[in-house]
Write an enzyme that holds these catalytic residues in place. Structure first.
Site, PDB file in Angstrom:
ATOM      1  N   ARG A 201       3.786  -0.241  -4.795  1.00  0.00           N
ATOM      2  CA  ARG A 201       3.593  -0.922  -3.638  1.00  0.00           C
ATOM      3  C   ARG A 201       2.299  -1.583  -3.302  1.00  0.00           C
ATOM      4  O   ARG A 201       1.987  -2.098  -2.274  1.00  0.00           O
ATOM      5  CB  ARG A 201       3.501   0.393  -2.270  1.00  0.00           C
ATOM      6  CG  ARG A 201       4.825   1.101  -2.336  1.00  0.00           C
ATOM      7  CD  ARG A 201       4.916   2.193  -1.375  1.00  0.00           C
ATOM      8  NE  ARG A 201       4.782   1.688  -0.022  1.00  0.00           N
ATOM      9  CZ  ARG A 201       5.814   1.360   0.793  1.00  0.00           C
ATOM     10  NH1 ARG A 201       6.894   1.421   0.425  1.00  0.00           N
ATOM     11  NH2 ARG A 201       5.503   0.855   1.848  1.00  0.00           N
TER      12      ARG A 201
ATOM     13  N   LYS B 174      12.004 -15.309 -11.211  1.00  0.00           N
ATOM     14  CA  LYS B 174      11.894 -14.143 -12.024  1.00  0.00           C
ATOM     15  C   LYS B 174      10.887 -14.349 -13.225  1.00  0.00           C
ATOM     16  O   LYS B 174       9.793 -13.822 -13.338  1.00  0.00           O
ATOM     17  CB  LYS B 174      13.094 -13.677 -13.057  1.00  0.00           C
ATOM     18  CG  LYS B 174      14.126 -12.895 -12.267  1.00  0.00           C
ATOM     19  CD  LYS B 174      13.897 -11.504 -12.032  1.00  0.00           C
ATOM     20  CE  LYS B 174      13.356 -11.417 -10.878  1.00  0.00           C
ATOM     21  NZ  LYS B 174      13.909 -11.197  -9.340  1.00  0.00           N
TER      22      LYS B 174
ATOM     23  N   GLU C  33      16.892 -17.711  -8.734  1.00  0.00           N
ATOM     24  CA  GLU C  33      16.462 -16.353  -8.857  1.00  0.00           C
ATOM     25  C   GLU C  33      15.777 -16.482 -10.414  1.00  0.00           C
ATOM     26  O   GLU C  33      14.987 -15.737 -10.527  1.00  0.00           O
ATOM     27  CB  GLU C  33      17.600 -15.465  -8.851  1.00  0.00           C
ATOM     28  CG  GLU C  33      17.593 -14.111  -9.380  1.00  0.00           C
ATOM     29  CD  GLU C  33      16.322 -13.166  -8.584  1.00  0.00           C
ATOM     30  OE1 GLU C  33      15.921 -13.972  -7.632  1.00  0.00           O
ATOM     31  OE2 GLU C  33      16.249 -12.071  -9.099  1.00  0.00           O
TER      32      GLU C  33
ATOM     33  N   LYS D 120       6.080  -4.501  -4.438  1.00  0.00           N
ATOM     34  CA  LYS D 120       7.351  -4.383  -4.289  1.00  0.00           C
ATOM     35  C   LYS D 120       8.012  -4.300  -2.858  1.00  0.00           C
ATOM     36  O   LYS D 120       8.920  -4.831  -2.557  1.00  0.00           O
ATOM     37  CB  LYS D 120       7.729  -3.122  -5.126  1.00  0.00           C
ATOM     38  CG  LYS D 120       9.403  -2.785  -5.075  1.00  0.00           C
ATOM     39  CD  LYS D 120      10.083  -2.750  -6.460  1.00  0.00           C
ATOM     40  CE  LYS D 120      11.413  -2.970  -6.766  1.00  0.00           C
ATOM     41  NZ  LYS D 120      11.950  -4.352  -6.648  1.00  0.00           N
TER      42      LYS D 120
ATOM     43  N   TRP E 249      -2.984  -2.645  -1.527  1.00  0.00           N
ATOM     44  CA  TRP E 249      -2.573  -4.099  -1.788  1.00  0.00           C
ATOM     45  C   TRP E 249      -3.482  -4.760  -0.608  1.00  0.00           C
ATOM     46  O   TRP E 249      -3.006  -4.741   0.635  1.00  0.00           O
ATOM     47  CB  TRP E 249      -1.116  -4.348  -1.535  1.00  0.00           C
ATOM     48  CG  TRP E 249      -0.673  -5.878  -1.939  1.00  0.00           C
ATOM     49  CD1 TRP E 249      -0.180  -6.329  -3.156  1.00  0.00           C
ATOM     50  CD2 TRP E 249      -0.748  -6.887  -1.026  1.00  0.00           C
ATOM     51  NE1 TRP E 249       0.007  -7.782  -2.980  1.00  0.00           N
ATOM     52  CE2 TRP E 249       0.026  -8.066  -1.383  1.00  0.00           C
ATOM     53  CE3 TRP E 249      -0.755  -6.847   0.404  1.00  0.00           C
ATOM     54  CZ2 TRP E 249       0.378  -9.300  -1.154  1.00  0.00           C
ATOM     55  CZ3 TRP E 249      -0.588  -8.308   1.010  1.00  0.00           C
ATOM     56  CH2 TRP E 249      -0.224  -9.416   0.490  1.00  0.00           C
TER      57      TRP E 249
ATOM     58  N   GLU F 160       7.067 -14.887 -11.275  1.00  0.00           N
ATOM     59  CA  GLU F 160       6.499 -13.789 -10.843  1.00  0.00           C
ATOM     60  C   GLU F 160       5.964 -12.907 -11.893  1.00  0.00           C
ATOM     61  O   GLU F 160       5.225 -12.389 -11.772  1.00  0.00           O
ATOM     62  CB  GLU F 160       7.349 -13.254  -9.676  1.00  0.00           C
ATOM     63  CG  GLU F 160       8.387 -12.417 -10.209  1.00  0.00           C
ATOM     64  CD  GLU F 160       9.587 -11.963  -9.132  1.00  0.00           C
ATOM     65  OE1 GLU F 160       8.748 -11.660  -7.998  1.00  0.00           O
ATOM     66  OE2 GLU F 160      10.608 -11.498  -9.250  1.00  0.00           O
TER      67      GLU F 160
ATOM     68  N   HIS G 132      16.418 -36.573  -7.701  1.00  0.00           N
ATOM     69  CA  HIS G 132      15.490 -36.925  -6.462  1.00  0.00           C
ATOM     70  C   HIS G 132      14.148 -36.209  -6.794  1.00  0.00           C
ATOM     71  O   HIS G 132      13.545 -36.133  -5.759  1.00  0.00           O
ATOM     72  CB  HIS G 132      16.256 -36.314  -5.584  1.00  0.00           C
ATOM     73  CG  HIS G 132      17.570 -37.004  -5.167  1.00  0.00           C
ATOM     74  ND1 HIS G 132      17.905 -38.324  -4.970  1.00  0.00           N
ATOM     75  CD2 HIS G 132      18.941 -36.352  -5.338  1.00  0.00           C
ATOM     76  CE1 HIS G 132      18.829 -38.539  -4.723  1.00  0.00           C
ATOM     77  NE2 HIS G 132      19.875 -37.520  -5.132  1.00  0.00           N
TER      78      HIS G 132
ATOM     79  N   CYS H  99       0.749  -0.960  -0.027  1.00  0.00           N
ATOM     80  CA  CYS H  99      -0.104   0.078  -0.238  1.00  0.00           C
ATOM     81  C   CYS H  99       0.880   1.135   0.110  1.00  0.00           C
ATOM     82  O   CYS H  99       1.995   1.433   0.692  1.00  0.00           O
ATOM     83  CB  CYS H  99      -0.937   0.058   0.853  1.00  0.00           C
ATOM     84  SG  CYS H  99      -2.113  -1.184   1.436  1.00  0.00           S
TER      85      CYS H  99
ATOM     86  N   ASN I  96      -1.462   2.427   5.629  1.00  0.00           N
ATOM     87  CA  ASN I  96      -0.500   1.039   5.179  1.00  0.00           C
ATOM     88  C   ASN I  96      -0.166   0.421   6.444  1.00  0.00           C
ATOM     89  O   ASN I  96       0.456   0.800   7.120  1.00  0.00           O
ATOM     90  CB  ASN I  96       0.697   1.794   4.369  1.00  0.00           C
ATOM     91  CG  ASN I  96       1.955   0.691   4.110  1.00  0.00           C
ATOM     92  OD1 ASN I  96       2.977   0.993   4.523  1.00  0.00           O
ATOM     93  ND2 ASN I  96       1.450  -0.464   4.191  1.00  0.00           N
ATOM     94  N   GLY I  97      -0.348  -1.056   6.437  1.00  0.00           N
ATOM     95  CA  GLY I  97      -0.162  -1.879   7.495  1.00  0.00           C
ATOM     96  C   GLY I  97      -1.147  -2.620   8.032  1.00  0.00           C
ATOM     97  O   GLY I  97      -2.158  -2.908   7.206  1.00  0.00           O
TER      98      GLY I  97
HETATM   99  C1  G6P Z   1       8.892  -8.694  -2.675  1.00  0.00           C
HETATM  100  C2  G6P Z   1       9.601  -8.080  -3.872  1.00  0.00           C
HETATM  101  C3  G6P Z   1      10.759  -8.713  -4.163  1.00  0.00           C
HETATM  102  C4  G6P Z   1      11.730  -8.678  -3.126  1.00  0.00           C
HETATM  103  C5  G6P Z   1      11.154  -8.952  -1.553  1.00  0.00           C
HETATM  104  C6  G6P Z   1      12.063  -8.680  -0.717  1.00  0.00           C
HETATM  105  O1  G6P Z   1       8.586  -9.756  -2.681  1.00  0.00           O
HETATM  106  O2  G6P Z   1       8.325  -8.484  -4.808  1.00  0.00           O
HETATM  107  O3  G6P Z   1      11.167  -8.340  -5.546  1.00  0.00           O
HETATM  108  O4  G6P Z   1      12.837  -9.429  -3.417  1.00  0.00           O
HETATM  109  O5  G6P Z   1       9.828  -8.524  -1.710  1.00  0.00           O
HETATM  110  O6  G6P Z   1      12.014  -7.287  -0.745  1.00  0.00           O
HETATM  111  P1  G6P Z   1      13.299  -6.358   0.019  1.00  0.00           P
HETATM  112  O7  G6P Z   1      12.952  -4.964  -0.362  1.00  0.00           O
HETATM  113  O8  G6P Z   1      13.500  -6.722   1.529  1.00  0.00           O
HETATM  114  O9  G6P Z   1      14.655  -6.789  -0.851  1.00  0.00           O
END
Ligand code: G6P
Length: 613
Positions: free
Chosen positions: A27, A490, A486, A608, A73, A493, A509, A2, A99-100
């Protein structure tokens, strides 16, 4: 998660708040709303993106020079017009954005219901605005005092802004565990979740601390009190953010811009911290605590999502180069596991945003146990940066695409520099090897640049070949096992293709059962150590009619013969290969997502900055 933004001053609030919301949309983006004070209080809210809110407010009364907005969000209650913020008190006098999470909202809701309050939404936020109203009415309190007293009854996390139609010349804001920044302009204030909506109006900001309540007024006054009613003396900081960093700069998506920024951002991360000719690395953040870090018995690394993957690479780096035992932990698991933390441990927290709730809470726990805490953070002045004993900013500039790219390579660069320092200081890296590695690391930005130029067209072509896959497997060994994780993250997501990352040998396995001619298997095969093993793993996939796309070191002819496609990365020292091998995987996920018609920068259900637990 948010985003909140508010404005009070001589200008029209609507365009400032709307632009701020667009900056904060990373956000959360399932609904948005705005409230404006212009003689009366006008509230507009809409399910969907900020663009839908703009459409909805066309032709409506959007005047007023005090206003607040929210991009959501969802936590409590589905994304719809009613659950969208701002929320209004029962008597219609107060509006609030939040937000929270208010953790004791159910209890508060039931006592307020007993007092005659009725609620329109399913949100915890609406409970808070009713609580403030209740406190305000009971003793006819000014808004800031009602907010302060109400918040003493609240458990959980909040960054809020509140407006009172009967006291229309002020905004009241407060925070606990969710970020809030106040921009201090010329007789005007902006309040926001981060500095991005503020930077075009003023560079002067105050970072509100936990359990502080700020009141800002139309005549340019600001007063900050703690929840205990003590007046504080806020420090004004200058932000370095440039507006161009917040624009797409000709790219279709922020993510693509951020991928292509990596040669520069990796160099920025190294700037002033390394000298290849003289052969040294120094980090200001480590200098003061160097002895304690060098003598640490163990390093615990905390992070979430992509930052956790960077931490996994650090485990290989610190153990390999500095012989330092490392444990990498999901912050969310660590904090609830009654972990063993000793005061000889160093705890590293990795976070792009510096606001991830689980990482923050895990760090607080480590501090309570007496460990030295070190932050590797991108956002300057963020909560994690302020909580740690010391740390280093990765300085890659604002990352706006929800899928992290340049922050990941910035984190890995920083961790590599730390491993080199510790390896040398702990006596495991002889000077000649240390200097050779420093020299090799300094060449990485140029190699990323060359790689981007060389592989982009080929990766786009490969994306076209596999865009319709339903599943994908990513395999890697050693330093490149976390890169496999990673790469898979990517893809899933942003393109919604199910993808798994595995250590190549573990394929036997379980995942081997999934292999058929329809599932692409991406193998990161740049390893010098265990090269033959990874070749065997590729053969095992091919023997089962699997389709292999290999990431290989330039000139590797043997794997090229075996794989269906191979993408070459420049030669470098093995510990630095993740900084190169991840790049084609980022581009691949990007192009597949674009080809599937996905919104790359704002994937569904994600945000994010994850400020809820
Ligand atoms: C969310 C974002 C990711 C990020 C993760 C941790 O899931 O979409 O891209 O890696 O949070 O966020 P931070 O700001 O702690 O790296």
């Amino acid at each position: 998660m948010c985003g909140i933004v508010a404005y009070i001053g001589a200008q029209k609030a609507y365009p400032i708040v709307i632009k701020g919301l667009q900056r904060l949309e990373y956000r959360g983006y399932d609904s948005a709303g705005i409230a404006l004070q212009n003689g009366s209080l006008n509230v507009f809210k809409k399910k969907g993106k900020v663009a839908d809110l703009i459409e909805f407010t066309k032709g409506k009364n959007i005047n007023g020079n005090i206003g607040m907005g929210h991009t959501r969000w969802a936590t409590h209650g589905k994304p719809d017009d009613i659950n969208a913020h701002p929320h209004t008190s029962g008597n219609g006098r107060l509006v609030l954005i939040h937000n929270g999470i208010i953790e004791n909202y159910a209890l508060l809701k039931s006592s307020l219901t007993n007092l005659g309050h009725t609620f329109k939404s399913e949100t915890d936020t609406e409970v808070l605005v009713h609580l403030i109203e209740e406190v305000q009415q009971a003793e006819d309190l000014p808004l800031e005092e009602a907010v302060r007293q109400a918040l003493t009854q609240v458990h959980g996390a909040y960054a809020i802004v509140v407006m009172d139609s009967k006291d229309p010349h002020k905004l009241v804001a407060a925070r606990k565990s969710s970020p809030l920044v106040i921009g201090v302009g010329d007789n005007e204030f902006l309040i926001a979740s981060d500095a991005t909506p503020i930077v075009e109006h003023t560079k002067n900001v105050v970072y509100l601390n936990d359990e502080e309540v700020a009141t800002v007024t139309l005549d340019g006054e600001m007063l900050i009190k703690t929840l205990k009613n003590e007046v504080t003396n806020p420090a004004i900081h200058e932000i370095e953010l440039q507006i161009e960093q917040l624009e797409k700069g000709g790219y279709d998506y922020f993510m693509l811009k951020e991928i292509f920024e990596q040669p520069t951002t990796i160099a920025e991360c190294m700037r002033g911290r390394m000298d290849a000719d003289e052969g040294w690395v120094r980090l200001g953040g480590m200098a003061e605590h160097l002895k304690r870090m060098v003598n640490a018995q163990r390093m615990i690394i905390l992070g979430c999502g992509t930052s956790w993957h960077a931490g996994m690479i650090a485990e290989y780096l610190f153990e390999d180069l500095a012989r330092l035992p490392v444990e990498v932990e999901y912050a969310s698991e660590f904090r609830y596991r009654n972990p063993v933390v000793r005061d000889q441990d160093v705890v590293l927290a990795i976070s792009q945003s510096g606001e991830t709730a689980d990482t923050y809470a895990a760090l607080e726990l480590a501090k309570q146990h007496g460990a030295l805490t070190y932050g590797i953070v991108n956002v300057v002045g963020s909560s994690i940066a302020r909580l740690t004993d010391c740390g280093s900013y990765i300085h890659v500039g604002p990352e706006i695409g929800v899928a992290s790219t340049k922050a990941f390579t910035g984190q890995v660069t920083m961790l590599t520099m730390m491993a080199l320092i510790l390896g040398y200081e702990r006596g495991y890296l002889p000077k000649s090897k240390y200097q050779k590695l420093v020299q090799a690391l300094s060449l990485i930005p140029g190699k990323v640049d060359a790689l981007l130029k060389n592989c982009h067209q080929q990766v786009r072509y490969i994306a076209g070949e596999f865009k319709d896959a339903s599943n994908a497997l990513y395999l890697g060994r050693g330093y490149n096992f976390p890169v496999a994780l990673e790469g898979a993250l990517k893809l899933k997501e942003i393109s919604y293709i199910h993808a798994e990352g595995y250590p190549a040998a573990e394929m036997k396995h379980g995942p081997i059962a999934l292999i058929d001619e329809n599932m692409p298997v991406f193998v990161i095969a740049t390893n010098k150590s265990a090269y033959e093993k990874i070749v065997s793993n590729i053969q095992e996939v091919k023997a089962r009619k699997g389709v292999v796309i290999a990431v290989v070191t330039e000139g590797d002819e043997s794997i090229k013969q075996l794989a269906d496609h191979s993408i070459e990365i420049p030669e470098t020292e093995e510990p630095f290969t993740p900084l190169l091998s991840v790049v084609p995987l980022q581009l691949l996920a990007y192009h597949i997502a674009v080809m599937r018609g996905c919104n790359v920068d704002q994937p569904r259900n994600l945000a994010k900055s994850v400020t809820v637990e």
